[in-house]
Write a protein that holds these residues in place. Structure first.
Motif, short mmCIF file in Angstrom:
data_model
loop_
_atom_site.label_atom_id
_atom_site.label_comp_id
_atom_site.label_asym_id
_atom_site.label_seq_id
_atom_site.Cartn_x
_atom_site.Cartn_y
_atom_site.Cartn_z
N ARG A 151 6.73 14.30 -6.58
CA ARG A 151 6.59 13.65 -5.14
C ARG A 151 5.43 15.14 -4.28
O ARG A 151 5.46 14.86 -3.57
CB ARG A 151 7.88 13.65 -3.84
N ASP A 165 -6.29 1.79 -6.32
CA ASP A 165 -4.75 0.65 -6.46
C ASP A 165 -5.25 -0.42 -6.52
O ASP A 165 -5.24 -1.95 -7.10
CB ASP A 165 -3.34 1.03 -6.09
N ASP A 205 2.67 -3.78 -8.19
CA ASP A 205 2.36 -4.68 -9.64
C ASP A 205 3.74 -5.75 -9.84
O ASP A 205 3.66 -6.31 -11.01
CB ASP A 205 1.50 -4.89 -10.72
N TYR A 223 0.94 -1.07 0.00
CA TYR A 223 -0.41 0.51 -0.28
C TYR A 223 0.62 0.99 0.30
O TYR A 223 1.84 1.43 0.07
CB TYR A 223 -1.07 -0.15 1.12
N SER A 224 0.48 2.29 -0.24
CA SER A 224 1.07 3.62 -0.58
C SER A 224 1.33 3.69 1.02
O SER A 224 0.63 3.97 2.38
CB SER A 224 0.43 4.72 -0.64
N SER A 225 2.81 4.29 1.07
CA SER A 225 3.97 5.44 2.19
C SER A 225 3.98 4.02 3.14
O SER A 225 3.53 3.96 4.20
CB SER A 225 2.73 5.96 2.65
N ARG A 265 0.48 1.01 -18.32
CA ARG A 265 1.15 -0.12 -17.75
C ARG A 265 2.42 -0.43 -18.30
O ARG A 265 3.28 -0.51 -18.28
CB ARG A 265 0.16 -0.51 -17.28
N SER A 289 -2.60 8.00 -9.52
CA SER A 289 -3.13 6.78 -9.43
C SER A 289 -4.33 6.81 -10.28
O SER A 289 -4.56 5.63 -11.16
CB SER A 289 -3.87 6.51 -8.30
N GLY A 293 6.74 3.45 -9.24
CA GLY A 293 6.22 4.34 -8.73
C GLY A 293 6.54 5.80 -9.00
O GLY A 293 5.74 6.61 -9.47
N TYR A 349 5.93 6.09 -12.60
CA TYR A 349 3.97 6.64 -13.18
C TYR A 349 3.86 7.89 -12.64
O TYR A 349 2.98 8.56 -13.42
CB TYR A 349 2.85 5.11 -11.92
N ARG A 350 4.52 7.83 -11.53
CA ARG A 350 4.26 10.17 -11.34
C ARG A 350 4.54 10.62 -12.62
O ARG A 350 4.45 11.93 -12.58
CB ARG A 350 5.12 10.22 -9.78
N GLY A 404 7.01 -1.65 -5.90
CA GLY A 404 5.55 -1.24 -6.69
C GLY A 404 4.57 -1.15 -5.62
O GLY A 404 4.28 -1.53 -5.09
N ALA A 432 -2.32 5.82 -13.54
CA ALA A 432 -1.67 4.37 -13.40
C ALA A 432 -2.70 3.77 -13.49
O ALA A 432 -2.88 2.32 -13.91
CB ALA A 432 -1.38 3.85 -12.20
O1 CDP Z 1 5.48 5.70 -2.38
P1 CDP Z 1 4.26 5.27 -2.24
O2 CDP Z 1 3.49 4.84 -1.52
O3 CDP Z 1 3.70 7.17 -1.99
O4 CDP Z 1 3.44 5.51 -4.32
P2 CDP Z 1 4.88 5.48 -5.46
O5 CDP Z 1 5.20 3.91 -5.10
O6 CDP Z 1 5.65 6.39 -5.77
O7 CDP Z 1 3.74 5.30 -6.57
C1 CDP Z 1 2.46 6.09 -6.35
C2 CDP Z 1 1.61 5.75 -7.60
O8 CDP Z 1 1.93 5.04 -8.57
C3 CDP Z 1 0.16 4.56 -6.86
O9 CDP Z 1 -0.36 5.09 -5.75
C4 CDP Z 1 -0.25 3.47 -7.59
O10 CDP Z 1 -0.96 3.91 -8.84
C5 CDP Z 1 1.30 3.73 -8.83
N1 CDP Z 1 1.81 2.93 -9.14
C6 CDP Z 1 1.50 1.48 -9.60
O11 CDP Z 1 0.54 1.84 -10.04
N2 CDP Z 1 2.42 0.53 -9.90
C7 CDP Z 1 3.82 0.39 -9.75
N3 CDP Z 1 4.15 -0.50 -10.19
C8 CDP Z 1 3.27 1.51 -8.52
C9 CDP Z 1 3.62 2.73 -8.37
#
Ligand code: CDP
Length: 230
Positions: free
Chosen positions: A94, A187, A134, A11-13, A112, A103, A35, A38-39, A132, A106
Motif C-alpha cells: 500500500r 489504466d 476489468d 477508478y482508483s480510490s 494479467r 499501473s 488490485g 497487481y500490487r 478491480g 498492470a
Molecule cells: O485501491 P486503488 O484504487 O488505489 O487501486 P487498486 O485496486 O489497489 O489497484 C491498483 C492498480 O492495479 C490499478 O491502478 C491498476 O493499474 C491495477 N489493477 C488492474 O489493472 N486490474 C485490476 N483488476 C485491479 C487492479
C-alpha cells in the motif's frame, strides 16, 4: 439462497474495496481485492530490481513470473491479507512507491494472464465479490451484478491522502492527486483489458454519498439480483 458473482470496477480510490468488503461480510461471500495482486507483483519487481533506477525491466519480470506465488490468508480478525511467496505483504503493497509502479506493471499482458487465471479459480464457485478494473469486462463478464464506481479526482485523492496519513506515509496531497490521475490515465488507455464500464454495469458516483448510503444502495441491488427480481 442462490449465490451470485458481484464485480465492482472503477477508478482508483473510489472506495471499491470498502464497499466490496462490507458486501462480502454481509452476504457471507468471499472478497477478492484484485488490485492487491497487481500490487504484490509490483512489490516483487521492486524487491528483485526488475524496477531499478526509474526503469521497469519487463522481460526480466515476465521470466520470473512462474517464481511468484500469491495467496490471501485471513488474519485473526478474519480480514484477508495478501501473501507473496509465503510472506505477509499487506502493508508493503500500500506504499506510494508501489502505487507509482503498479499501473505500468498492470499493462503487461503476461502479468494479467497469470492473475486472471488465479481470479477465475477464486470465483469459480460464485459467492464472490471482486473489485478491480476489468472484473466485469474480462474476469467475470457473466457476473450477475456489475457496479462501476466513480467520484471526482479531488475527492478520491483526498480520501487516499487521509488513508496514507493515518498510516504515517509522508506523501503530500499533490503527489497523491497526481498518482491517482496518472494511474487512471494508464489504466484507461492500456491495450490489454483497459478500465472501462461494462455495458451492463450500474454506475455509482459516490462523491456526495456517505459509506452507509453507498452500502445500502449496492446491497439492495445485490439482494434484487440474488432473488432474481432484476
Ligand atoms: O485501491 P486503488 O484504487 O488505489 O487501486 P487498486 O485496486 O489497489 O489497484 C491498483 C492498480 O492495479 C490499478 O491502478 C491498476 O493499474 C491495477 N489493477 C488492474 O489493472 N486490474 C485490476 N483488476 C485491479 C487492479
Amino acid at each position: 439462497m442462490r449465490k451470485i458473482t458481484i464485480a465492482i470496477d472503477g477508478y482508483s480510490s473510489t472506495g471499491k474495496s470498502t464497499v466490496a468488503k462490507q458486501l462480502a461480510d454481509w452476504l457471507g461471500y468471499v472478497y477478492v481485492d484484485s488490485g492487491a495482486m497487481y500490487r504484490a507483483i509490483t512489490l516483487y519487481a521492486l524487491q528483485n530490481e526488475f524496477i531499478y533506477k526509474g526503469e521497469l525491466f519487463i522481460e526480466n519480470l515476465v521470466v520470473a513470473l512462474p517464481d511468484i506465488t500469491l495467496d490471501f490468508r485471513k488474519n485473526d480478525s478474519g480480514k484477508a491479507e495478501m501473501y507473496l511467496n509465503g510472506q505477509n505483504v499487506e502493508k508493503e503493497i500500500r506504499t506510494m512507491e508501489v502505487s507509482e509502479w503498479v499501473s505500468p506493471v498492470a499493462t503487461i499482458p503476461e502479468v494479467r494472464r497469470k492473475l486472471v487465471k488465479l481470479q477465475h479459480a477464486m470465483g469459480e464457485n460464485k459467492g464472490v465479490v471482486m473489485d478491480g478494473r476489468d472484473i466485469g469486462t474480462v474476469v467475470f463478464p457473466n457476473a450477475e451484478l456489475k457496479i462501476f464506481m466513480n467520484a471526482s479526482a479531488k475527492e478520491r485523492a483526498g480520501r487516499r491522502f487521509r488513508e496514507l496519513q493515518e498510516r504515517g506515509d509522508t506523501a503530500t496531497f499533490e503527489e497523491v492527486l497526481e498518482n491517482v490521475t496518472e494511474r487512471d490515465r494508464i489504466d484507461t488507455t492500456r491495450a490489454d483489458s483497459p478500465l472501462k464500464k461494462a455495458t451492463d454495469a450500474i454506475e455509482i458516483d459516490n462523491s456526495e454519498m456517505n459509506l452507509e448510503d453507498q452500502f445500502h444502495t449496492i446491497l439492495q441491488l445485490a439482494k434484487d439480483r440474488i432473488a432474481g427480481r432484476i
